[in-house]
Design a protein around this motif. Sequence first.
Motif, mmCIF file in Angstrom:
data_model
loop_
_atom_site.group_PDB
_atom_site.id
_atom_site.type_symbol
_atom_site.label_atom_id
_atom_site.label_comp_id
_atom_site.label_asym_id
_atom_site.label_seq_id
_atom_site.Cartn_x
_atom_site.Cartn_y
_atom_site.Cartn_z
ATOM 1 N N GLY A 188 -22.770 -12.621 -53.455
ATOM 2 C CA GLY A 188 -21.422 -13.156 -53.659
ATOM 3 C C GLY A 188 -21.018 -13.055 -55.132
ATOM 4 N N LYS A 189 -22.003 -13.288 -56.007
ATOM 5 C CA LYS A 189 -21.738 -13.206 -57.452
ATOM 6 C C LYS A 189 -21.469 -11.764 -57.892
ATOM 7 C CE LYS A 189 -25.274 -15.008 -59.488
ATOM 8 N NZ LYS A 189 -26.331 -15.672 -60.238
ATOM 9 N N LYS A 200 -20.562 -9.346 -55.995
ATOM 10 C CA LYS A 200 -19.394 -8.856 -55.234
ATOM 11 C C LYS A 200 -19.572 -7.416 -54.743
ATOM 12 C CE LYS A 200 -15.890 -11.821 -57.381
ATOM 13 N NZ LYS A 200 -16.601 -12.236 -58.634
ATOM 14 N N ASN A 201 -20.776 -7.089 -54.311
ATOM 15 C CA ASN A 201 -21.004 -5.762 -53.721
ATOM 16 C C ASN A 201 -22.099 -5.904 -52.669
ATOM 17 O OD1 ASN A 201 -21.570 -3.158 -53.014
ATOM 18 N ND2 ASN A 201 -21.791 -2.384 -55.110
ATOM 19 N N PRO A 202 -21.688 -6.147 -51.401
ATOM 20 C CA PRO A 202 -22.679 -6.414 -50.359
ATOM 21 C C PRO A 202 -23.670 -5.263 -50.156
ATOM 22 C CG PRO A 202 -20.472 -6.103 -49.413
ATOM 23 C CD PRO A 202 -20.300 -6.165 -50.890
ATOM 24 N N ASP A 212 -24.124 -2.235 -60.423
ATOM 25 C CA ASP A 212 -24.334 -3.304 -59.437
ATOM 26 C C ASP A 212 -25.794 -3.367 -58.986
ATOM 27 O OD1 ASP A 212 -21.709 -3.864 -59.710
ATOM 28 O OD2 ASP A 212 -21.082 -3.117 -57.740
ATOM 29 N N LYS A 256 -26.004 -15.400 -51.322
ATOM 30 C CA LYS A 256 -25.234 -16.112 -52.362
ATOM 31 C C LYS A 256 -25.200 -15.275 -53.644
ATOM 32 C CE LYS A 256 -25.772 -20.780 -50.689
ATOM 33 N NZ LYS A 256 -27.122 -21.239 -50.268
#
Lengths: 555, 282
Positions: free
Chosen positions: A112-113, A115-117, A154, A109
């Motif tokens: 998700g915030k 946005k960089n798996p 990130d 989750k």
Amino acid sequence: MDFSVLIGGAAGQGLETSAHILEHILKRCGYNVFTYRDYMSRVRGGHNFTQIRFSDRELNSFTNKVDIVLALNEETVLLHKERLKEEGIIICDEDISNGDRTLSFPFRKIIGKIKNPKVINTIGLGVILKYFGIPLDIGEGVFGKLFKGKAYEDNKLALREGYNLIEEKYHLELREDKKIIINGNSALSLGAVAAGCRFYCGYPMTPSTSILSYLSSKSHEMGIMVEQVEDEVAALNMALGASYAGVRAMTGSSGGGFALMVEALSFAGIVEIPVVIVNAQRPGPATGLSTRTEQGDLRFVIHAGHGEFPRMVMALRSPEDAFYQTARAFNLADRYQIPVIILTDLYLDDYTKTIEPFDFGRIKIERHILEEKDIKEYKRYEITESGISPRLIPGKVAGQVVLADSHELDEYGHITEDTHIRTEMALKRMRKLDLLKDDLQEPWLIGVEEPENLVVCWGSTYGAVKEALDRLIEEGHSIGALVFGDIYPLPKKKIMELGRTAKRIIDIEQNMTGQLDSIIREETPYKSDIKILKFDGRPFSGEEVYIKLKNEVLK
Amino acid sequence: MKYEYKLYEPSWCPGCGNYMIRTALKMALEELEIEPHEVVLVSGIGQAAKMQHYIKVNGFNGLHGRAIPPAIGIRLANKNLKVIVESGDGGSYGEGGNHFIHAIRRNIDIAHFVHDNQIYGLTKGQASPTTAMGQKTTLQFDGVKVEPIKPLALALTMGAGFVARGFSGDIPHLVSLMKAAIEYKGYALVDILQPCVVWNRVNTFAWYKNRVYHLPEDYDYTNKEEAMKKALEFDDKIPIGILYKEEKESYEDRFDFIKNGPPLVDRQLNPMDAERLMEEFR
Ligand SMILES: Cc1ncc(C[n+]2csc(CCOP(=O)(O)OP(=O)(O)O)c2C)c(N)n1
Ligand SMILES: [Mg+2]
């Protein structure tokens, strides 16, 4: 203090990068770090793990018990749960596990915030940093060295998110960071560069590949020709060509590739061209276990090659040893004009350890090459008392040609079948081995000076044996070990001394047949009474050796 | 002559093509004004491969089929040396076939002279990779049952920049080929037809003499298609000359640190120069 963190997952999940970052963060905090890597021969899937141990004491081995498991998948939880220390915990995403002794968080989750798996593991690292009370800025500093731009931002975000998920459990005190952190293959490669090696060729084969790729990455900067050859047959022949032409040359492979070099090894013997050959061992026979470790090639490299000729075989014992001994190997090869074979193994090649920075000032380059002013009548293979003939580099002296030949040859380097010359030449070559004996280094003696229980071992098992002996000696046992680096010819002084007074000799090796022990038996009146052998492809840990010695020897 | 050894007499049979190849090689070196210490002859094992014992230059007589790898090592270590590989059809195309293919890919600056007698001479008459299909030999008593290799066609498909064929019986022509090959900057293959007077009773001196012809004056050696046709012509007529030539960057020159500096062998070595490499492990 003595902590271990295990990061486990499938190949391709980025655990190697995470481990690399964590070990550097811990090093920055001034701790001694020892990182052991366990991986399968595949690019995706399977189960891989890396164990990072850190302490304020010197570390020589990994441990079987761990404080934290950072599980990147469910399999990791199942496989390593049993290895948790009493207070140990598992850290993972909430979808992976929620069992007892598990701290699970909504990593996915959070990702998700951001946005960089790709930075998912970094959240876990953030949790670990906080757990040990390591300042966030040290972590960010290490990320800053590795990543730039968005990737860095990130990762920084992810690290912070993780950091805020828990409270400190420990508060590690910061120490001065004076060391380097390095694995065996990089240390070996640095030793070679320092020694002036300017030609390296090889064909990729685990675990030797990282020598090839490291040297290749320094090729332009340092002016080292690094050649990926078509096969290992070409490798040694090419290295011999380069060395004939006057450049210090090395080649390397694992046992399978070394097997392909064997004809050229024998050629090196008769042609008397110096060369350094690395055999980074992995378990055979044949392809065996490609990403595992073993010490199964000792007898092989000592005997490899048709005919009788001198050579030297040395085994590397630690990253420090890898640096200094590799540099020494080039001097020995040049002095005696022989092939020098360096044995390492996957374990030593890959584990990283914090050590004192190398002292490059200690490295001496001794070439033993004839100068023009010393030439009277030049005979490349002159029969001398020492067995060493004058070496000239082709193209350097006008009017002087240099011959090299795989046939039996006369003093000038021409083919001969003369019985007298043949005999004299064979003896000349072998005389170098007698001389070499004076240059041998005795094995390291660790532990008690004149032990009742004398361990013999060689190469990478040094670390585990050292840790085990430290503990046993603390407990009051009379135990010591001879750790062989130079093995062929066998340096005998210490074993002759200690063999006499020891009550028991214990052979510890990572092979099935006790190869070093059999060599000692051949060369001295001594042999082991007890053997502790392991050949499942996994390295000994210090703990394992400690327990084995306690149960099987000191009972 | 400066390339002469007084003591060492060739162990070749009277009438062997190797004598003429040796004469041509000496003439080529002489005409190019290459001193004995400036060149290295590299060979494997075989009758052809004994060349450096009978011509006084630097010599590296290695293992059977393994002439090319050390030649590459020598060239990379010292770009000031001329490097010539001198070996048989067996060593070059059989035992050393893999090295042959990869030498072409690299385009390293060596001249490769293959003494192609279409037989294993030294080991007494077994089929070589270039022996004709059906030919009876001391081993293939009922005839060879594999297709011969087509070395020039293979070299062309691999992208070789200098592909030539010579004949030991035409020395002036062979000298010109050798000179061109030695001067070519890159890998240069010269397949030299050579009778083996003892072990190959099919491809005799007369057999070659009756078939070889010089490529015509107006032959365009930059035309690869034409070259391929000529490379495959090996029956009633066999063309000799430079079949194909193309300027290409040599392997050594693709490395700036080799191209723009002294030969590796001449560089000063100081262990301290490597100390800075330790920084990345801090
Ligand atoms: C590894 C190895 N295999 C086989 C041999 C035996 N052998 C020496 S020369 C040769 C063939 C020679 O043929 P070629 O290369 O055509 O040379 P020629 O004698 O015809 O000039 C063989 C099979 C060897 N010396 N080494
Ligand atoms: Mg032949």
